[in-house]
Design a protein around this motif. Sequence first.
Motif, PDB file in Angstrom:
ATOM      1  N   SER A  41       0.855  -1.203   0.000  1.00 11.74           N
ATOM      2  CA  SER A  41       0.000   0.000   0.000  1.00 11.74           C
ATOM      3  C   SER A  41       0.879   1.237   0.000  1.00 11.74           C
ATOM      4  CB  SER A  41      -0.828   0.072   1.285  1.00 11.74           C
ATOM      5  OG  SER A  41      -1.813  -0.902   1.310  1.00 11.74           O
ATOM      6  N   THR A  47      -2.172   8.324   0.949  1.00 12.28           N
ATOM      7  CA  THR A  47      -3.367   8.433   0.093  1.00 12.28           C
ATOM      8  C   THR A  47      -4.273   9.553   0.593  1.00 12.28           C
ATOM      9  OG1 THR A  47      -3.173   6.059  -0.244  1.00 12.28           O
ATOM     10  CG2 THR A  47      -5.189   7.084  -1.044  1.00 12.28           C
ATOM     11  N   GLU A  74       1.323   4.274  -4.252  1.00  6.16           N
ATOM     12  CA  GLU A  74       1.806   2.888  -4.282  1.00  6.16           C
ATOM     13  C   GLU A  74       3.063   2.764  -5.161  1.00  6.16           C
ATOM     14  OE1 GLU A  74      -1.331   3.523  -3.662  1.00  6.16           O
ATOM     15  OE2 GLU A  74      -1.855   2.088  -2.097  1.00  6.16           O
ATOM     16  N   PHE A 136      -3.936  -1.789  -5.224  1.00 10.22           N
ATOM     17  CA  PHE A 136      -4.997  -0.778  -5.347  1.00 10.22           C
ATOM     18  C   PHE A 136      -5.171  -0.219  -6.758  1.00 10.22           C
ATOM     19  CE2 PHE A 136      -5.275   4.030  -4.346  1.00 10.22           C
ATOM     20  CZ  PHE A 136      -6.638   4.097  -4.105  1.00 10.22           C
ATOM     21  N   ARG A 150     -10.882   2.836  -1.856  1.00 10.27           N
ATOM     22  CA  ARG A 150     -10.043   2.912  -0.659  1.00 10.27           C
ATOM     23  C   ARG A 150      -9.935   1.546   0.029  1.00 10.27           C
ATOM     24  NH1 ARG A 150      -8.557   7.833   1.264  1.00 10.27           N
ATOM     25  NH2 ARG A 150      -6.909   6.519   2.143  1.00 10.27           N
ATOM     26  N   GLY A 151      -8.741   1.223   0.436  1.00  7.62           N
ATOM     27  CA  GLY A 151      -8.513  -0.074   1.081  1.00  7.62           C
ATOM     28  C   GLY A 151      -8.309  -1.201   0.078  1.00  7.62           C
ATOM     29  N   GLY A 152      -8.220  -0.843  -1.214  1.00  2.96           N
ATOM     30  CA  GLY A 152      -8.240  -1.847  -2.287  1.00  2.96           C
ATOM     31  C   GLY A 152      -6.988  -2.699  -2.433  1.00  2.96           C
ATOM     32  N   SER A 153      -5.935  -2.400  -1.693  1.00  2.61           N
ATOM     33  CA  SER A 153      -4.733  -3.235  -1.825  1.00  2.61           C
ATOM     34  C   SER A 153      -4.979  -4.663  -1.351  1.00  2.61           C
ATOM     35  CB  SER A 153      -3.569  -2.643  -1.016  1.00  2.61           C
ATOM     36  OG  SER A 153      -3.195  -1.416  -1.571  1.00  2.61           O
TER      37      SER A 153
END
Length: 587
Positions: A41, A47, A74, A136, A150-153
């Motif tokens: 991340s 971010t 990233e 992400f 958001r939080g997609g990693s």
Amino acid sequence: MALVVQKFGGTSVADPQKILAAARKAVARHAAGDRVVVVVSAMGHQTDHLVDLARQITPRPSAREMDMLLSTGEQVSVALFAMATQSLGVEAVSLTGAQIGIRTDSTHTKARIRSISTDHTRKLLDSGAIVIAAGFQGIDQHGNITTLGRGGSDTTAVALAAVLGADLCEIYTDVDGVYTTDPRVLPEARRLPSISYDEMLELASLGAGVMHPRSIEFAKKFGVPVLVRSSFRDVPGTLIVAADRATPRPASGVALAKDEARITIEGVPDQPGSSHALFSRLAASGIAVDMIVQNVGQHGRADISFTVPADDREQALELSAAVARALHAAAVSHDADLAKVSVVGVGMAREQGVAGRMFSALAAEGINVRMITTSEIKISVLVDKTDGPAAVRAVHRAFALDRETVDDLSGGPTASLGRSSPLDVVNRLEGMEDLAIEDCILDASQALVTFIDLPDTPGVAADVFEEVGRAHLFVDMIVQSHPTGGRAELSFTVPAADRDRATTVARKIAAARGGTVADVPHVAKLSITGVGIRSHAGVADRLFKPLADEGINIDLVSTSEVRLNVVVAADQGERSLAVLRQAFGLG
Ligand code: ADP
Ligand code: ASP
Ligand code: MG
């Protein structure tokens, strides 16, 4: 030799020392003979800083440029991570989403993954390198950079583990694992040794921020075991696995969605097609709704309520107002400052008295329950935002989630490694992240009991379900509408054989509390099962349209990530089944 994907979240790579510490974990795995892919991340709160920068330029930055901007976070961290790995003496190559070949759709800022090519990554792994992948982000068919939300990693990590056939996906974060509820909200929360995909999917989508819900969709569809563990402490963590490998409990966790809004369209003509008109508009704008409640129409009119995250409220309200005008509905009302509290457990469906326990705990705290919906593995209630934390505490205690249990994974999490088989439906999907519908079944064994005009005061639901529990009645679906004019409507289903007893109990409460009781001796319940049902906007729409076209009216609806239930008149069960099987491509 195993293949392992390790993901490091923002706090785990917040500064150069932490990056080096994380790189040591990857190198240790590699030294043990495993092939290692790392997903990283953006560093710390990078971010958030980037979002803030954009907002200082314009309040409405374009989604494409947001993705261009956010993806840089990233890109920085993968390069530094690769340098750290190299400095420890192991070959490493950093790759952006585009370089890996993560193809997404073009929904900027919340793109879904369509496919991932594995050739390049495999070649690098074969050469002995550690591959460091940017979380992400992806690329659409026109070459635009996209991000997954958001939080997609987490989602990048599990999706990569899925396509590479990895044996394990490790999620390194700032907590020791998945807890019974957010340990920052409730210090008495406990770490769970294991949890099933379905429970984690539900908890994550209902507000437990520890995992991106979409990552668990991938895990379940492709059978990837996921281990959530601390970056900073060497403790066992939580294994997220198929239900047959996790311990079934009546309740595994409690989730809090802190900021919800409720919208009600009042006085909608109670005819097939009204719900479709509403939910198709919302779906077309990508708004995923939850807690859909339609009360049984009186005087030929009904109220349709639903909840959305507070961020979607403005847009949802505008769309609802337009639909209300078109349908000649009486009014649109809404409420912000609400919270949704949900208890989740795969063992719930087999236990009596679960609902009573939850509502009694809330009543004892004087918390008014504004709406209720349930599915086989969860109960959600809508409460005032200020009541959210107290409600979480009360429910957590009511299910004894604060008490120690024996670690149920003998030998620790690593004893249960290995993938489960992917779901059959995966082969039929065009894009990897498409909605996966597995089956649609009809249950014609239940009766429906409805309280009409129940007073809207704390403790009513508790009264009802305490009595129901004392009578040892098995309740399946429960739906309580948003109260209009100080009166609510509460419906539940029971086995048809228990209908008389259930009605007697209900009448007793109505006599004491007010309200009247109506019952239907036989109803048909249709259940559509799959993965990601609620979070893929448009499922409700796909449900309502074919039924409306056939002139079939829906009495009750409940949604979860893995199941969508509707109740219709008993004599329309078979026809509904045929229509829905066709609509969802189930032949
Ligand atoms: P990362 O940056 O590593 O992705 P996140 O902040 O996204 O980390 O997720 C970890 C956080 O999730 C924890 O710090 C915790 O406050 C929160 N959280 C919410 N619900 C839970 C839960 N049920 N179990 C563990 N952590 C939770
Ligand atoms: N950096 C992104 C975010 O903060 C993705 C992630 O960390 O998972 O949302
Ligand atoms: Mg996260």
